[in-house]
Scaffold this motif. Structure first.
Motif, short mmCIF file in Angstrom:
data_model
loop_
_atom_site.label_atom_id
_atom_site.label_comp_id
_atom_site.label_asym_id
_atom_site.label_seq_id
_atom_site.Cartn_x
_atom_site.Cartn_y
_atom_site.Cartn_z
N THR A 205 0.84 -1.20 0.00
CA THR A 205 0.00 0.00 0.00
C THR A 205 0.87 1.24 0.00
OG1 THR A 205 -0.12 0.17 2.42
CG2 THR A 205 -1.74 -1.27 1.33
N GLN A 206 0.24 2.38 -0.33
CA GLN A 206 0.96 3.65 -0.39
C GLN A 206 0.83 4.45 0.90
OE1 GLN A 206 2.87 4.40 -3.12
NE2 GLN A 206 2.31 2.32 -3.73
N SER A 207 0.22 3.87 1.93
CA SER A 207 -0.06 4.63 3.15
C SER A 207 1.21 5.03 3.89
CB SER A 207 -0.95 3.81 4.08
OG SER A 207 -0.23 2.69 4.60
N GLY A 208 2.23 4.16 3.86
CA GLY A 208 3.45 4.44 4.59
C GLY A 208 3.37 4.10 6.07
N TYR A 209 2.26 3.51 6.52
CA TYR A 209 2.12 3.17 7.93
C TYR A 209 2.82 1.85 8.23
CZ TYR A 209 -1.40 6.83 7.86
OH TYR A 209 -2.06 8.02 7.70
N ASP A 210 3.58 1.85 9.32
CA ASP A 210 4.29 0.63 9.72
C ASP A 210 3.37 -0.36 10.42
OD1 ASP A 210 7.21 1.16 9.05
OD2 ASP A 210 6.69 2.98 10.15
N PHE A 211 2.37 0.15 11.12
CA PHE A 211 1.39 -0.73 11.76
C PHE A 211 0.09 0.02 12.02
CE2 PHE A 211 3.86 1.10 15.26
CZ PHE A 211 2.88 1.51 16.15
N TYR A 212 -0.97 -0.76 12.22
CA TYR A 212 -2.30 -0.24 12.54
C TYR A 212 -2.72 -0.77 13.91
CZ TYR A 212 -2.40 0.46 7.46
OH TYR A 212 -2.10 0.83 6.17
N SER A 213 -3.71 -0.11 14.49
CA SER A 213 -4.19 -0.58 15.79
C SER A 213 -5.60 -0.09 16.06
CB SER A 213 -3.26 -0.11 16.91
OG SER A 213 -3.31 1.31 17.04
N ARG A 214 -6.23 -0.74 17.02
CA ARG A 214 -7.46 -0.26 17.65
C ARG A 214 -7.33 -0.52 19.14
NH1 ARG A 214 -12.66 -2.60 14.72
NH2 ARG A 214 -13.70 -1.12 16.13
N VAL A 215 -8.00 0.27 19.96
CA VAL A 215 -7.85 0.18 21.42
C VAL A 215 -9.23 0.19 22.08
CG1 VAL A 215 -6.88 1.22 23.50
CG2 VAL A 215 -5.61 1.33 21.33
N PHE A 216 -9.47 -0.81 22.92
CA PHE A 216 -10.74 -0.95 23.63
C PHE A 216 -10.49 -0.89 25.14
CE2 PHE A 216 -10.72 -3.33 19.65
CZ PHE A 216 -11.81 -2.77 18.99
N SER A 217 -11.24 -0.02 25.82
CA SER A 217 -11.00 0.20 27.26
C SER A 217 -12.29 0.22 28.07
CB SER A 217 -10.23 1.52 27.46
OG SER A 217 -9.07 1.57 26.68
N PRO A 218 -13.14 -0.78 27.93
CA PRO A 218 -14.42 -0.75 28.68
C PRO A 218 -14.22 -0.82 30.19
CG PRO A 218 -14.06 -2.92 27.70
CD PRO A 218 -13.00 -2.02 27.14
N TRP A 219 -13.08 -1.30 30.65
CA TRP A 219 -12.81 -1.40 32.09
C TRP A 219 -12.72 -0.03 32.76
CZ3 TRP A 219 -10.33 -4.25 28.32
CH2 TRP A 219 -10.63 -5.62 28.30
N VAL A 220 -12.48 1.01 31.97
CA VAL A 220 -12.43 2.37 32.52
C VAL A 220 -13.52 3.25 31.90
CG1 VAL A 220 -10.00 2.28 33.15
CG2 VAL A 220 -10.63 3.06 30.86
N GLY A 221 -14.54 2.61 31.33
CA GLY A 221 -15.68 3.34 30.82
C GLY A 221 -15.55 3.85 29.40
N VAL A 222 -14.58 3.32 28.62
CA VAL A 222 -14.36 3.77 27.24
C VAL A 222 -14.43 2.55 26.32
CG1 VAL A 222 -12.81 5.00 25.67
CG2 VAL A 222 -12.83 5.60 28.10
N PRO A 223 -15.57 2.30 25.68
CA PRO A 223 -15.70 1.11 24.82
C PRO A 223 -14.62 1.03 23.75
CG PRO A 223 -17.85 2.09 25.22
CD PRO A 223 -16.85 3.04 25.80
N GLU A 224 -14.35 2.15 23.04
CA GLU A 224 -13.22 2.20 22.12
C GLU A 224 -12.59 3.58 22.19
OE1 GLU A 224 -11.70 1.29 17.55
OE2 GLU A 224 -13.83 1.07 18.03
N ASP A 225 -11.28 3.62 22.39
CA ASP A 225 -10.54 4.88 22.44
C ASP A 225 -10.12 5.22 21.01
OD1 ASP A 225 -9.24 7.07 23.47
OD2 ASP A 225 -8.24 5.95 25.06
N PRO A 226 -10.57 6.36 20.46
CA PRO A 226 -10.32 6.65 19.04
C PRO A 226 -8.85 6.68 18.64
CG PRO A 226 -12.04 8.08 19.88
CD PRO A 226 -11.46 7.37 21.06
#
Length: 286
Positions: A205-226
């Motif tokens: 791909t042409q994005s140039g990103y080395d890695f991708y991620s998603r973060v989920f934190s329901p234990w502290v009241g945040v279903p997904e941290d953007p």
């Protein structure tokens, strides 16, 4: 009591993208329950409180206290709300110092400006391998039947990291819909505050990103941290070793999206580089 408050979109230069944080300017320390009530009222993934030190104001001071609260609890380290706080000081309060220092639960954090970017000096939290069998139900709840390559854990900030196999692609990561209640039900020990799912970038791909991620934190009241900087202290520690790179580009694949530049420092710490956009300012009356 009147408290200046701002909403800042972090890790983006576009309004309504990146990760929104509330930032409050505090003249004198408040009681913890007031901090928590404000964070619950704002109902964003994190609310930051910049606390004035001694007699210096927010324009001339170079050192401030900084605390982060989710809607449910105080948090030990938050990257996007730190970036947002620095943006308020530099862009709105016109702070005259080349570097501001935040005194936090995770030690002193320095932030400096470079052109249109803010550079945060953060601790590096290299994760350790985690036995998958011990948490197999949690892994199932997080990624379903997608193949897993590695599972690691950072005890410093209680982050669990799942690396998907290289046969997976970005659309697989984007398609994940873990249920917050199921995640919480499968992890009740208190050892995990956030769950990171990550994927190696592709050379085609042409994005140039080395890695991708998603973060989920329901234990502290945040279903997904953007977009979260603290998770990237774990991700950088992992991927820099796997990719044998000191400079990396990362993208968090939430619905709002966000881009981070990461640079490993010779002193064992991490520079997290990003932009921020102040989109709202007002006054809390309590």
């Amino acid at each position: 009591m009147e408290i200046p408050i701002f909403t800042v979109d972090a890790f983006t230069n576009v309004p309504f993208k990146g990760n929104p944080a509330a930032v409050c300017l505090i003249e004198n320390e408040l009681q913890d329950d007031i901090y928590q009530s404000i964070a619950a009222e704002m109902n964003l993934s994190d609310t930051a409180f910049i606390i004035k030190r001694k007699s210096m104001d927010f324009t001339s001071g170079a050192r401030f206290g900084l605390r982060w609260f989710t809607p449910k609890s105080e948090y030990p380290l938050c990257g996007h709300a730190t970036l947002a706080s620095a943006a308020v000081l530099f862009d709105l309060k016109k702070n005259v110092n080349p570097v501001v220092v935040f005194e936090t639960m995770s030690g002193e954090l320095n932030v400096r400006q470079h052109e249109e970017y803010l550079i945060m000096d953060f601790p590096l939290n290299k994760p350790k391998p985690q036995d998958q069998h011990e948490i197999k139900e949690l892994l199932k709840a997080a990624v379903g039947d997608l193949p897993i390559q590695d599972v690691c854990y950072s005890p410093a900030i209680k982050n669990l990291m799942i690396r998907l196999a290289d046969t997976c692609n970005r659309s697989d990561l984007m398609s994940l819909r873990p249920e917050a209640e199921t995640l919480v039900r499968n992890e009740t020990t208190g050892k995990i505050k956030s769950l990171i799912v990550t994927l190696k970038g592709t050379q085609t791909t042409q994005s140039g990103y080395d890695f991708y991620s998603r973060v989920f934190s329901p234990w502290v009241g945040v279903p997904e941290d953007p977009v979260t900087g603290s998770a990237h202290t774990v991700l950088a520690g992992y991927w820099s070793e796997k990719l044998e790179k000191k400079k990396m580009m990362a993208y968090q694949c939430s619905s709002r999206g966000g881009e981070l530049k990461l640079e490993m420092r010779d002193d064992g710490r991490l520079d997290i580089i990003g932009q921020a956009r102040i989109i709202l300012q007002g006054t809390l009356r309590i």
